[in-house]
Design a protein around this motif. Structure first.
Motif: not given
Length: 598
Positions: A60-65, A70-72, A168-169, A428-435
């Motif tokens: 479940e930890v790996f589903s943390n947004p 941060i990676a994005a 912060n994230l 998280v959604t916006l940053s992934l779309l940006g990537v």
């Protein structure tokens, strides 16, 4: 009271062992015998082995947004680097220093702070270190007077927005796991502005007195400052052979410093009225990225090669940067006379520290220590490296700038930030779309995008999230809340804020701020519940305290960068950093107390 608290821990085996593991993890961070990610992973494995956290909870930890976001953001920041956006901004400030003097330094520091609120500050500081050092040198100011302020302003700028720092994230992600609402993009802005203004004024007033004064003697920390001498032959379609193009067009395109123009046997000096015609040879200085950018331009043939038309244009080629160690057969001879120089190999540029290697590439006489950028077939390059004395050879570490993609990179970053501000979708959604947008738009190569992600930070975050879940399962967090609550039961909310901020700040100076955030965030939420106050102000205090790390060179990544580049001592950070910690901490807590009405 403390004895009772320890006694309860010893009687409660899961809590006692959990606290012991946490203590060992903190000691591992402090003594740095192993990388922080390795220490945190070992701690998470211990919790899993003892059964204090289940396999499902680890997954479940790996589903943390937070880590995904941060990676994005690392990738989005790398697009601004690869498209030359940061380089263009830096070049602007160098020119500004020539016109405005010390005011340009202040403007650059403010610009760094504002940019840090919108992107990852580590690549930003890497780009700005050589720029601000050059500006200081031009103004007769010691580099050590400006590099620590650069790091501090980047840190303070990160407190302006939710995406300003990865911490912060992460804190927001942990708080959401505890049942709190997601934070807005600019929720931290009022408190971050106070911290930025107070911290900036403190640096302005006390920095000149507290910071050391010595010039940096070492090399720059990245390759973008190394200037290669190179040359381009002007090409043009047949119908435009008689049409000249202003030299300024070439300089603006490639950000080069033109040294001269060869037109047949005539050598022309660069000037505003000079025009370039087909077959002109332009001699110039530029960094590695600029050379690789010009190499792909259809109107210019970059570098020197013996053949009238290099075979490297029709076959697969490789690029190598080699350091020449000296060779008796080559010593004193011009490059065009060297027997080992293959017809299929192109010399893209030669760099010689603090010297111009020669009037043109063909006339360069190699010296030991010269850095040579070569291009050719793998077989030809291997032959040269075997025959001659090269101390080292490697692939170029920089890439050609994708300046034609700069607009898309800027638009994508602006869209992610703007839509987040108006809460159109989760960050998280916006940053992934940006990537997805910048990868499809080729703003950055996929290989470079993945390399831009700091894997050690992500591993550290995932491991600490697992440890945090284990501490919660064994009741350690609740025990800490129960132990601290009596001391803060009858004090004002402002004192509670100051206590939380101080604890966060002290721990951040010693160990990873991400680890501190994971441990203290649930504790602060539990403490707020026990005291009957809103937990949000305490979360703000942890966010600012975890970022505002000034007193040690290891408390924050940008501090470590300038520590190496500025030739500082550990004590140099203590002198100004302790003052900054105190002043910024008090100002931040007062701002949170005043604006939230806690």
């Amino acid at each position: 009271m403390i004895e009772n608290f320890v006694g309860e821990f010893m009687r409660d085996t899961p809590s006692g062992l959990s606290a012991l593991i946490l203590g060992l993890v903190f000691l591992g961070f402090l003594f740095e015998k192993l990388p922080p990610a390795a220490v945190a992973t070992a701690g998470a494995a211990a919790f899993l082995l003892l059964g204090y956290v289940s396999t499902d909870e680890v997954l479940e930890v790996f589903s943390n947004p937070a880590p995904i976001t941060i990676a994005a953001m690392f990738i989005l920041s790398s697009a601004l680097v690869s498209t030359g956006v940061l380089d263009a901004a830096s070049s602007y400030f160098v020119g500004l220093s020539e016109r405005r003097g010390p005011i340009a330094l202040v403007l650059l520091l403010l610009g760094a702070a504002l940019a840090s609120g919108l992107m990852n500050n580590t690549p930003l500081v890497i780009v700005l270190i050589p720029i601000i050092s050059k500006m200081a040198q031009a103004l007769g100011i010691a580099s050590s007077k400006v590099l620590i302020p650069l790091s501090y302003m980047a840190i303070l700028g990160g407190t302006l927005t939710l995406i300003g720092t990865s911490t912060n994230l992460l804190i927001d992600g942990v708080a959401q796991r505890e049942g709190m609402e997601p934070m807005r993009m600019l929720e931290l802005l009022p408190f971050g502005l106070v911290a930025l203004v107070v911290g900036g004024l403190t640096l302005l007033l006390l920095g000149p007195r507290l910071l050391p004064s010595h010039m940096v003697s070492g090399e720059a920390i990245d390759d973008s400052t190394t200037q290669f001498m190179s040359e381009v032959r002007i090409l043009a379609p047949a119908e435009t052979e008689a049409t000249g193009r202003p030299l300024s067009d070439f300089s603006a395109l490639s950000k080069t410093r033109v040294l001269g123009i060869l037109r047949g046997t005539e050598r022309l000096k660069p000037g505003p009225d000079v025009e370039l015609f087909p077959n002109d040879l332009v001699i110039f200085h530029a960094n590695q990225s600029e050379l690789l950018t010009l190499r792909e331009h259809p109107n210019y043939r970059l570098g020197y090669f013996k053949a009238s038309k290099p075979s490297t244009d029709q076959q697969k080629t490789e690029k190598l940067e080699a350091v020449y160690a000296g060779d008796a057969g080559s010593s004193g001879r011009q490059l065009r006379d060297l027997d080992w120089f293959k017809a299929g190999v192109r010399v893209l540029g030669i760099a010689r520290r603090k010297h111009n290697p020669g009037p043109a590439l063909s006339e360069v006489r190699l010296r030991a220590g010269d850095r040579i950028l070569l291009e050719g077939s793998p077989a030809d390059l291997a032959g040269i490296l075997e025959e001659e004395s090269f101390a080292a050879a490697s692939e170029p570490r920089l890439r050609p700038y994708k300046r034609h993609r700069a607009g898309l990179a800027i638009l994508t970053m602006a869209a992610v930030i703007g839509l987040s501000i108006f809460n159109v979708a989760p960050i998280v959604t916006l940053s992934l779309l940006g990537v997805g947008a910048i990868l499809l738009g080729r703003c950055v190569e996929a290989e470079d995008a993945w390399k831009s992600i700091d894997g050690s930070i992500l591993v550290l975050i995932f491991a600490m999230l697992a440890i945090g879940r284990g501490l919660d399962n064994t009741g350690v967090v609740q025990s800490l809340v129960d132990a601290v609550t009596p001391f803060l039961q009858d004090v004002s909310p402002l004192v509670v804020l100051l206590a939380i901020y101080a604890l966060t700040s002290v721990l951040t100076e010693l160990i990873s701020n991400n680890a501190v955030a994971v441990i203290l965030t649930p504790m602060a939420i539990g403490l707020a519940g026990s005291l009957g106050i809103d937990p949000k102000p305490l979360i703000y205090a942890i966010m600012l305290g975890a970022s505002a790390s000034f007193a040690t060179p290891v408390g924050y990544q940008t501090n470590t960068l300038v520590y190496a580049a500025g030739n500082y001592r550990f004590a140099d950070f203590l002198k100004v950093g302790l003052v900054m910690n105190l002043v910024v901490g008090i100002a931040s807590c007062l701002a949170i107390w005043a604006f939230t009405g806690i």
